[in-house]
Motif scaffolding. Structure first.
Motif, short mmCIF file in Angstrom:
data_model
loop_
_atom_site.label_atom_id
_atom_site.label_comp_id
_atom_site.label_asym_id
_atom_site.label_seq_id
_atom_site.Cartn_x
_atom_site.Cartn_y
_atom_site.Cartn_z
N THR A 104 70.25 7.53 -42.07
CA THR A 104 70.26 8.30 -43.32
C THR A 104 71.56 9.09 -43.46
N ALA A 105 72.02 9.69 -42.36
CA ALA A 105 73.25 10.48 -42.39
C ALA A 105 74.45 9.65 -42.84
N ASN A 106 74.41 8.36 -42.55
CA ASN A 106 75.51 7.48 -42.94
C ASN A 106 75.67 7.37 -44.46
N PHE A 107 74.63 7.70 -45.20
CA PHE A 107 74.67 7.55 -46.66
C PHE A 107 74.63 8.90 -47.38
N HIS A 108 74.72 9.99 -46.63
CA HIS A 108 74.67 11.34 -47.22
C HIS A 108 75.98 11.65 -47.93
N GLN A 109 75.88 12.36 -49.04
CA GLN A 109 77.09 12.72 -49.79
C GLN A 109 77.83 13.89 -49.16
N LEU A 110 77.13 14.73 -48.40
CA LEU A 110 77.77 15.85 -47.71
C LEU A 110 78.26 15.39 -46.34
N SER A 117 82.07 18.19 -35.06
CA SER A 117 83.37 17.54 -34.99
C SER A 117 83.34 16.01 -35.09
N ILE A 118 82.22 15.38 -34.81
CA ILE A 118 82.15 13.92 -34.85
C ILE A 118 81.46 13.50 -36.15
N PRO A 119 82.21 12.90 -37.09
CA PRO A 119 81.60 12.53 -38.38
C PRO A 119 80.60 11.38 -38.23
N LEU A 120 79.47 11.50 -38.92
CA LEU A 120 78.44 10.47 -38.90
C LEU A 120 78.35 9.71 -40.22
N ASN A 121 79.07 10.19 -41.22
CA ASN A 121 78.97 9.59 -42.53
C ASN A 121 79.65 8.23 -42.60
N GLY A 122 79.08 7.41 -43.45
CA GLY A 122 79.70 6.14 -43.81
C GLY A 122 80.08 6.26 -45.27
N THR A 123 79.44 5.47 -46.11
CA THR A 123 79.67 5.50 -47.54
C THR A 123 78.51 6.21 -48.22
N PHE A 129 70.39 6.54 -49.68
CA PHE A 129 70.09 7.79 -48.99
C PHE A 129 68.66 8.24 -49.28
N THR A 130 68.25 8.21 -50.54
CA THR A 130 66.91 8.65 -50.94
C THR A 130 65.83 7.79 -50.28
N MET A 131 66.05 6.48 -50.24
CA MET A 131 65.08 5.57 -49.63
C MET A 131 64.98 5.83 -48.12
N LEU A 132 66.12 5.99 -47.46
CA LEU A 132 66.11 6.23 -46.02
C LEU A 132 65.56 7.60 -45.66
N ARG A 133 65.87 8.59 -46.50
CA ARG A 133 65.34 9.93 -46.26
C ARG A 133 63.82 9.93 -46.36
N LEU A 134 63.26 9.14 -47.27
CA LEU A 134 61.81 9.01 -47.39
C LEU A 134 61.22 8.42 -46.11
#
Length: 176
Positions: A104-110, A117-123, A129-134
């Protein structure tokens, strides 16, 4: 063997305390928070989740790979089977919750950063994000339910059945 080893107990109670702290994230991700506050929550949340995952890997290794000795209970086969199902469910959910959280973190806008210090975001993708957060939230609710059942079963053993099962995992010595 009358009680779990100190290392089993340490892993059990560290994971338990950290999961209890994580349950407060349900309250902490308030929609009225600023993006800066939400980003700080995400850093703490992902960092604690990573620590839980590492401890869980140690626990799974001890239990299923290294097959460390565990106390044996003198219980009926139906009762033993009934105890195994929620335990396996706890293990499964303790794997699924951080896994879906990481994805889910990979699709977060924040920005989601591990230990700040280690980024987890992708795109960023709001729909994914909403589907994975559910899915993540559903697994968290199921974990809360199983933890509640786990605690209730421990209390049942202590106060109704009067056996020594509860003493096997308490942080101090087992009942003689």
């Amino acid at each position: 063997m009358e009680s779990f080893s100190w290392s089993y107990k340490l892993l059990h109670w560290l994971i338990a305390v950290l999961i209890f702290i994580m349950f407060f994230a349900l309250q902490g991700f308030n929609p009225e928070m600023s993006d800066a506050d939400r980003t700080m929550m995400l850093i703490g949340h992902s960092s604690i989740g990573t620590i839980i995952s590492m401890l869980l890997l140690m626990r799974i290794s001890k239990r299923f790979i290294l097959k460390h000795e565990r106390p044996r209970h003198h219980s009926l086969s139906k009762q033993a089977t009934a105890a195994k199902l929620p335990h396996y469910g706890l293990y499964l959910l303790m794997i699924l919750v951080p896994l879906t959280g990481f994805i889910t973190a990979n699709f977060h806008q924040l920005p989601v950063q591990l230990f700040g210090s280690i980024p987890l975001n992708g795109t960023a993708n709001a729909e994914v994000f909403t589907m994975l957060r559910l899915a993540h939230s559903t697994f968290v609710i199921a974990l809360i339910a199983l933890v509640t059942i786990h605690i209730a079963a421990a209390l049942l053993h202590k106060f109704i059945l009067g056996d020594n099962v509860l003493y096997n995992m308490r942080p101090w010595f087992a009942k003689k």
